[in-house]
Design a protein around this motif. Structure first.
Motif, PDB file in Angstrom:
ATOM      1  N   ARG A 397       0.850  -1.203   0.000  1.00 21.45           N
ATOM      2  CA  ARG A 397       0.000   0.000   0.000  1.00 21.45           C
ATOM      3  C   ARG A 397       0.876   1.240   0.000  1.00 21.45           C
ATOM      4  NH1 ARG A 397      -5.347  -0.132   3.558  1.00 21.45           N
ATOM      5  NH2 ARG A 397      -6.102  -2.227   3.129  1.00 21.45           N
ATOM      6  N   ARG A 398       0.488   2.225  -0.800  1.00 22.43           N
ATOM      7  CA  ARG A 398       1.211   3.500  -0.790  1.00 22.43           C
ATOM      8  C   ARG A 398       0.663   4.433   0.275  1.00 22.43           C
ATOM      9  NH1 ARG A 398       4.468   6.602  -3.942  1.00 22.43           N
ATOM     10  NH2 ARG A 398       4.566   4.998  -5.540  1.00 22.43           N
ATOM     11  N   HIS A 399      -0.666   4.552   0.346  1.00 20.39           N
ATOM     12  CA  HIS A 399      -1.279   5.526   1.246  1.00 20.39           C
ATOM     13  C   HIS A 399      -1.994   4.830   2.397  1.00 20.39           C
ATOM     14  CE1 HIS A 399      -0.327   8.483  -1.739  1.00 20.39           C
ATOM     15  NE2 HIS A 399      -1.089   7.903  -2.642  1.00 20.39           N
ATOM     16  N   SER A 409       0.967   1.502   5.764  1.00 25.23           N
ATOM     17  CA  SER A 409       1.375   1.652   4.366  1.00 25.23           C
ATOM     18  C   SER A 409       2.799   2.158   4.272  1.00 25.23           C
ATOM     19  CB  SER A 409       0.435   2.638   3.666  1.00 25.23           C
ATOM     20  OG  SER A 409       0.640   3.948   4.197  1.00 25.23           O
ATOM     21  N   LEU A 410       3.253   2.364   3.039  1.00 25.78           N
ATOM     22  CA  LEU A 410       4.576   2.929   2.802  1.00 25.78           C
ATOM     23  C   LEU A 410       4.760   4.270   3.501  1.00 25.78           C
ATOM     24  CD1 LEU A 410       5.016   2.232  -1.027  1.00 25.78           C
ATOM     25  CD2 LEU A 410       6.516   1.385   0.772  1.00 25.78           C
ATOM     26  N   VAL A 417       6.347   9.759   0.434  1.00 29.37           N
ATOM     27  CA  VAL A 417       5.516   9.212  -0.638  1.00 29.37           C
ATOM     28  C   VAL A 417       4.175   9.919  -0.708  1.00 29.37           C
ATOM     29  CG1 VAL A 417       6.588   6.934  -0.503  1.00 29.37           C
ATOM     30  CG2 VAL A 417       4.474   7.350   0.759  1.00 29.37           C
ATOM     31  N   HIS A 451       2.998  10.206 -10.819  1.00 31.98           N
ATOM     32  CA  HIS A 451       3.595  10.140  -9.486  1.00 31.98           C
ATOM     33  C   HIS A 451       3.640  11.527  -8.852  1.00 31.98           C
ATOM     34  CE1 HIS A 451       7.173   8.473  -6.914  1.00 31.98           C
ATOM     35  NE2 HIS A 451       6.234   9.024  -6.188  1.00 31.98           N
ATOM     36  N   ASN A 454       0.156  12.689  -7.863  1.00 32.23           N
ATOM     37  CA  ASN A 454      -0.303  12.015  -6.648  1.00 32.23           C
ATOM     38  C   ASN A 454       0.314  12.653  -5.409  1.00 32.23           C
ATOM     39  OD1 ASN A 454      -1.839  10.248  -8.127  1.00 32.23           O
ATOM     40  ND2 ASN A 454      -0.358   8.575  -8.072  1.00 32.23           N
ATOM     41  N   GLY A 557       7.980   2.475  -3.632  1.00 35.02           N
ATOM     42  CA  GLY A 557       6.839   2.287  -4.514  1.00 35.02           C
ATOM     43  C   GLY A 557       6.085   1.034  -4.145  1.00 35.02           C
ATOM     44  N   THR A 558       4.982   0.803  -4.818  1.00 34.91           N
ATOM     45  CA  THR A 558       4.176  -0.378  -4.518  1.00 34.91           C
ATOM     46  C   THR A 558       4.781  -1.618  -5.169  1.00 34.91           C
ATOM     47  OG1 THR A 558       2.752  -0.065  -6.446  1.00 34.91           O
ATOM     48  CG2 THR A 558       2.074   1.003  -4.386  1.00 34.91           C
ATOM     49  N   SER A 561       3.789  -2.006  -8.768  1.00 37.16           N
ATOM     50  CA  SER A 561       4.493  -1.183  -9.763  1.00 37.16           C
ATOM     51  C   SER A 561       5.867  -1.731 -10.102  1.00 37.16           C
ATOM     52  CB  SER A 561       4.648   0.248  -9.230  1.00 37.16           C
ATOM     53  OG  SER A 561       5.576   0.294  -8.138  1.00 37.16           O
ATOM     54  N   CYS A 575       2.904  -4.059   5.529  1.00 40.54           N
ATOM     55  CA  CYS A 575       1.749  -3.164   5.407  1.00 40.54           C
ATOM     56  C   CYS A 575       0.478  -3.961   5.688  1.00 40.54           C
ATOM     57  CB  CYS A 575       1.671  -2.570   4.002  1.00 40.54           C
ATOM     58  SG  CYS A 575       3.086  -1.556   3.512  1.00 40.54           S
TER      59      CYS A 575
END
Length: 655
Positions: A397-399, A409-410, A417, A451, A454, A557-558, A561, A575
């Protein structure tokens, strides 16, 4: 599956091809000496019999290929050989992949061999499955219905559907009904066509809360068809339209298979149920050889429920296998093998022998996880490898979401991020510089713009009660707010950012355009200024662990990706899983400590397939990070298996 070889190791002219008519190629191109000659041009060696079997076999087959086994190189070699012997000017090969990146890799390999370039033009086709369906089925069908295409894009469709629902009085009843549903707007934004016989029906992510015969149901159906008449579609709509076109023209499948008697499907694990159903209907009538290659254990995108079930799930039971990975050695190969939950595979590592490590941390030391990883990488991995394949930090997870669980998450490990002012020394100018650096290295312009946008949306999320729209919803027309914003993002990625005056000019333009992208008042406060504060490029970085390497900093990054990438070192951060209830790395530690994957729960298996993708990226160093209390039960067993276990609060020993 059997291939008949003559005494010179080339396919016999009497081999069964699996199709009704002979392929228009010279089988002599697969003679051993010719294979070796083209392989030499491409810089390939073929030490394993399984590689030769795939190259020389010209029957329908499935190839299950482990990460780093050279699958894409073999595909390029096979196609280059086929190009040398192709003799038809009207019938061609059809090569279908799932991403432009994979397609471009194949094209690059063919372009490096003179004969291979012939496959880049008529009568051959190399492209994504979406472009194949659009080119040969969906677009001709829409043209026959006098529909002029405006957009085929999920984000653009969603924005248009919500705008029409909100502004057109014809859909007032539907709007009122959906406003009483928790996910009402989502139902409209995700509406899609499905083909039932020769008719297009409208469905969405779940059963509608009203009958199709009610006023709301009629308006829901009408809204979807109105957008279709206006030429606005979702990607999935094109498959339904293509399927309907095929149903109304039953000879079209036979004609397509005749035009493309040899079909190669790359990255087969990413084929959705609806895509596979369509490919089956098009190519399995006995007129084409279909070869499918991929790694089912890297299948990380799940289908939602479909009305069709494919009869040819990849890989079929008698599939060939490439087990040997030249990306990494036995330690990483053994770790990855424990995570092969779709199809059990004992991966053999023939690459550099690497290191497996587990980092333990607590809530008070989460900020030290990435610096500890970077210290490990600089200490254990040769500098030239770090320069060639820079390390990556990956998470599922990014967010963060709404859960109170830790970590989420990250962003819990790498706040930058989010592109937020809360990152202290890391504002948007630093984020833009790092993304621009990555853009130059990878050459992915659109991904870089996405990116940066975001990050910008995250940085300004407190400045209006309405979120800034996704990039796909922004107008591309020059002079509009969306067009100006897109141009500004490109400027931030291409212009020099080490001038405070230049950055302030870009920042002023950003603050001028952002309020025009939302429909509610924009906060006029210092809060909107903070993310755009100038930070000199030579400003001392925050205190870090010693021995900072002179390679590019780890890019976060995820996992999704990072598919297809190779890193010298990879960090996999714990995560929340897709359920939002459990943590992914902690869930797979039992498997990595020796538990039988076949007995794992559905949740654990789903997590394992995602971690598998991340764990097979590195060449030299694989590091997993987990909360101390969740990982401690497995430390003893993992240590026995050769893992390095380190608590990030422990001091580093220097020698």
């Amino acid at each position: 599956m059997t291939i008949y070889l003559d005494t010179y190791g080339m396919p016999s002219a009497t081999s069964a091809t699996g199709c009704d008519m002979p392929l228009p190629y010279d089988p002599n191109v697969f003679a051993k000496h010719r294979v070796e000659a083209v392989a030499s041009l491409l810089g390939l060696d073929l030490p394993h019999q399984e590689q030769w079997d795939f190259i020389q076999q010209m029957t329908s087959l499935d190839l299950q290929a482990a990460p780093g086994s050279g699958k894409t190189s073999l595909v390029g070699l096979k196609l280059a050989l086929l190009a040398e012997g192709w003799v038809s000017a009207t019938r061609g090969t059809c090569v279908i992949s799932h991403t432009n990146t994979a397609k471009n890799e194949i094209i690059s390999r063919l372009d490096s061999v003179p004969a291979g370039r012939s496959l880049l033009q008529y009568p051959h086709f190399i492209g994504t499955i979406q472009s194949f369906v659009n080119t040969f089925f969906a677009l001709p069908a829409l043209r026959s219905m006098k529909v002029e295409i405006q957009a085929v894009d999920d984000d653009t469709y969603a924005a248009a559907a919500l705008r029409l629902l909100d502004r057109h009085p014809r859909y007032r009843v539907l709007k009122g009904t959906l406003e009483r549903q928790r996910d009402g707007l989502h139902l409209v934004a995700q509406a899609r066509f499905v083909c039932e016989g020769s008719r297009l029906s409208v469905e969405t992510t779940r059963k509608l809360p009203f009958s199709i015969n009610t006023k709301s149901g009629e308006q829901f159906d009408n809204l979807k068809r109105r957008l279709a008449r206006d030429g606005i579609f979702r990607y999935e709509d094109m498959f339904a339209i293509a399927e309907r076109h095929l149903a109304k023209n039953p000879l079209l499948a036979e004609a397509t298979a005749s035009r493309f008697p040899f079909v190669l499907l790359d990255e087969m694990q990413d084929t959705s149920t609806i895509q596979q159903f369509f490919l089956d209907k098009t190519f399995t009538a006995g007129h084409a050889i279909v070869q499918r290659v991929g790694d089912v254990n890297q299948r990380i995108f799940s289908d939602r429920a479909q009305t069709h079930v494919s009869a040819s799930t990849f890989p079929l039971p008698m599939s060939s296998e490439l087990r040997v990975s030249r990306r990494f050695g036995s330690k990483i190969a053994s770790t990855a093998s424990h995570l092969t939950v779709h199809k059990t595979q004992h991966i053999e590592g023939a690459g550099p022998e690497g290191v497996i490590a587990l980092l333990l941390f607590g809530q008070d030391s989460v900020d030290q996880v990435v610096p500890t990883f970077e210290h490990l990488a600089s200490s254990l991995v040769p500098r030239e490898q770090l320069l060639r394949n820079p390390p990556r930090v990956l998470g599922s997870r990014r967010h963060p979401g709404t859960s109170r669980k830790f970590p989420q998450s990250l962003a819990c490990y790498v706040p930058s991020v989010m592109g937020s002012a809360e990152t202290g020394a890391r504002g948007l100018v630093v984020t833009a510089a790092r993304i621009a650096q990555e853009q130059r290295r990878r050459g992915e312009d659109q991904a870089a713009v996405q990116h940066l946008w975001n990050a910008t949306r995250g940085a300004f999320r407190h400045c209006a009660s309405e979120s800034l729209p996704p990039l796909g919803q922004l107008d591309r027309t020059p002079g509009t707010a969306g067009g100006r914003l897109r141009a500004l993002l490109n400027s931030m990625l291409t212009e020099t950012l080490d001038s405070e005056e230049q950055w302030k000019l870009l920042a002023r333009k950003m603050l001028e355009v952002l309020p025009h992208l939302v429909q509610v008042p924009w906060a006029d406060s210092t809060e909107a200024q903070e993310p755009l504060a100038y930070i000199p490029a030579n400003q001392p970085p925050p205190p870090r662990l010693p021995q900072k390497a002179d390679y590019s900093p780890s890019v976060a990054g995820t996992i999704q990706s990072a598919k297809g990438e190779t890193h010298a070192a990879t960090l996999v951060l714990e995560c929340l899983d897709s359920t939002g209830k459990k943590h992914d790395v902690a869930e797979v530690l039992a498997l990595l400590a020796g538990e039988d994957a076949s007995r794992a729960s559905v949740t654990v298996r789903r997590v394992a397939q995602l971690i598998f993708v991340a764990a097979t990226r590195p060449t030299h160093l694989l590091v997993l990070a987990a909360l101390r209390e969740r990982a401690e039960p497995y430390v003893e067993e993992l240590t026995k298996r050769g893992w390095m276990v380190h608590d990030v609060k422990d001091p580093w020993l220097t020698s």
